[in-house]
Write an enzyme that holds these catalytic residues in place. Structure first.
Site, PDB file in Angstrom:
ATOM      1  CB  SER A 237      -0.970  -1.833  -1.946  1.00 54.21           C
ATOM      2  OG  SER A 237      -1.059  -1.371  -3.259  1.00 54.21           O
ATOM      3  CG  ASP A 464       4.597   3.605  -3.136  1.00 56.94           C
ATOM      4  OD1 ASP A 464       4.398   3.069  -4.245  1.00 56.94           O
ATOM      5  OD2 ASP A 464       4.214   3.110  -2.067  1.00 56.94           O
ATOM      6  CG  HIS A 491       3.951  -0.550  -3.705  1.00 57.25           C
ATOM      7  ND1 HIS A 491       3.216   0.549  -3.320  1.00 57.25           N
ATOM      8  CD2 HIS A 491       3.067  -1.581  -3.787  1.00 57.25           C
ATOM      9  CE1 HIS A 491       1.945   0.194  -3.191  1.00 57.25           C
ATOM     10  NE2 HIS A 491       1.830  -1.093  -3.457  1.00 57.25           N
TER      11      HIS A 491
END
Length: 524
Positions: A237, A464, A491
């Site tokens: 991320s 995502d 995610h």
């Protein structure tokens, strides 16, 4: 925002029965490894004392995670301001699980879960089990670090008290786009920025140096102190932004780098907001289609009507929040936050449907719990620092947005691509805390210049919700790296049980082999 699913999965993976025996403290020293910037020799060659991790726990999540077996923790000292290396210093919390096969050990695998503001120590503890299952734990020391200002690092970014955070979550004034509403919101954002400067130790000096610009310099110090000539890195991320920034600052110091759930390197704050909204809009559509096939779907059996059914269910909370016990009420903000938390991974969709069915009966406990997970509020009502750090880091990583017309347009576009989050009221042009931040930004989005960089591997998931697929495509192109596509709705994915992805990632980290161009994985 973008780390919650990984954090939940990690905590589930690392919890053990019974407390591990604390390790005896050991001090390790290495001569500086690789090139050392002038004036930083004492940092690059410092010793680390590894000991029990329990004293490093700053939250309920950390206390649980740090019960993992065979882990050690230490503190790394780095300059507060790299332009003044002889000046004040800060410390970073480190967690390590040593390679289980010393003869086959390659080096350290340094992990960051993103956020920004999430704990790399907690994430690394949670990855021990999957790393063991894939064989990575034999070959690498697994190392997590809490970036400056976060978690166990000192000083920590601190803005709101627990009571103030509860009050902020209960206040749905952001739904008021009137001039008076905008004025109220901006007063609150300005107050938040002032409190961050007042309550964070070293104040503006700390806030001025918590951005990715400084974290990547810390990461290079850590590489050297661990005894690694080159860095092997796993970033999830927002940790991909740290990775790409490190690749630009120290391209020749990279051995291997997996970046999973990418932040687009060239996307500004407004573009990122709209792109993320589109990601969550798509994930909600996927959830609605799944839900419509369930006998007890809270949104009805027609997926096409799910957005309206959801809006009809949550919009009344703006004026009539639902009591959830202990004097708390489920606000509109918390309801939508709980939904966003659940959209991070399909495994939470059943819980989300339960929460929405409860809301139909004027009960909000499940959605409130999901919102608590997102906000890192523990069972005793105490908060982690992730949300404070999230704002502080984003405010120095991106240029501030102050034009009301730009803000209003972004909010309007956001609800177009994520219509389930349309509260039914006029959009607000209120400026956020970054517009009032007491220090200037130290970075800005751009395609990195990475001449001399080893081949990197970017993993991007087609649906995502937090970091859309195209961001990974763009990052792989910008880094001239390889792209691995996972077909799914979640995610991040590496080391989460998808054999195709895990095998490709392990092969790359161990021997540098990247998957063939166009490789796609699906299923488990």
């Amino acid at each position: 925002m973008a780390t919650s699913a990984l954090l939940v999965a990690s905590l589930a993976a690392c919890t053990t029965t019974g407390k591990a025996t604390p390790p005896a403290p050991t001090t390790e020293s290495h001569p500086p490894s690789g090139p050392v910037p002038a004036g930083l020799e004492r940092f690059y060659g410092q010793s680390l004392t590894w000991a029990d991790c329990a004293p490093y726990a700053t939250s309920e999540d950390a206390r649980s995670a740090f019960q993992a077996k065979d882990i050690q923790c230490a503190r790394l000292t780095v300059p507060l301001d790299y332009a003044k290396p002889a000046g004040d210093t800060v410390t970073l919390g480190l967690l390590r699980h040593k390679a289980t096969d010393a003869g086959a050990r390659i080096g350290s695998l340094v992990v960051n879960p993103g956020g920004p503001g999430a704990s790399g120590m907690v994430a690394a503890a949670g990855l021990i089990k999957p790393a063991t299952g894939t064989g990575l734990a034999k070959r690498f020391d697994l190392v997590g670090f809490d970036p400056r200002g976060i978690g166990a690092s000192r000083p920590a970014i601190h803005c709101l008290t627990d009571a103030e955070r509860d009050a902020d979550r209960a206040d749905d004034s952001e739904t008021d786009g009137s001039p008076a509403g905008v004025q109220k919101q901006e007063a609150q954002e300005k107050d938040f920025a002032a409190k961050c400067a007042q309550r964070t130790e070293d104040g503006t000096a700390m806030l001025a140096n918590v951005g990715t610009r400084d974290v990547v310099k810390d990461l290079d110090v850590l590489r050297s102190v661990l005894g690694d000539e080159k860095l092997t890195y796993l970033g999830y991320s927002y940790g991909t932004r740290i990775g790409s920034a490190y690749a630009e600052a120290f391209p020749k110091n990279v051995r291997a780098m997996i970046l999973d759930g990418a932040v687009d390197p060239d996307q500004d704050a407004v573009e990122s907001l709209v792109a993320q909204g589109q990601g969550f809009g798509t994930a909600f559509t996927q959830f609605a289609q799944w839900c419509a096939a369930q006998q007890d779907c809270a949104l009805g059996r027609d997926a096409a009507g799910a957005v309206k059914a959801f809006q009809d269910l949550v919009r009344p909370l703006i004026d009539f929040p639902v009591p959830v016990g202990d004097g708390r009420k489920l606000s509109y903000e918390d309801a939508t936050t709980g939904v966003i938390q659940a959209l991070y991974q399909e495994s939470l969709w059943d819980t989300l449907n339960t929460g929405l069915n409860e809301l139909k009966r004027q009960r909000g406990a499940t959605l409130e719990k999901l919102a608590d997970i997102y906000n890192e509020r523990d069972s005793d009502g105490r908060y982690g620092t992730t949300q404070d750090a999230f704002t502080a880091i984003r405010c120095v990583d991106d240029p501030r947005v102050t034009d009301p017309a730009v803000i209003l347009k972004a909010q309007q576009e956001y609800v177009k691509v994520a219509p389930f989050l349309d509260d039914g009221r006029p959009a607000s042009a209120a400026r956020d805390a970054c517009a009032f931040w007491p220090v200037p930004n130290t970075s800005e989005p751009h395609v990195p210049n990475v001449e001399g960089l080893a081949k990197t591997l970017v993993i991007s998931t087609t649906n995502d919700p937090a970091t859309p697929y195209q961001a990974g495509v763009n990052l792989a192109k910008g880094l001239k790296g390889a792209l691995l596509t996972f077909e799914g709705t979640q995610h991040t994915v590496f080391l989460q049980g998808v054999k195709c992805v895990d095998q490709a990632g392990v092969d790359y980290l161990v021997d540098g082999t990247v998957p063939p161009e166009g490789t796609r994985c699906s299923g488990q």
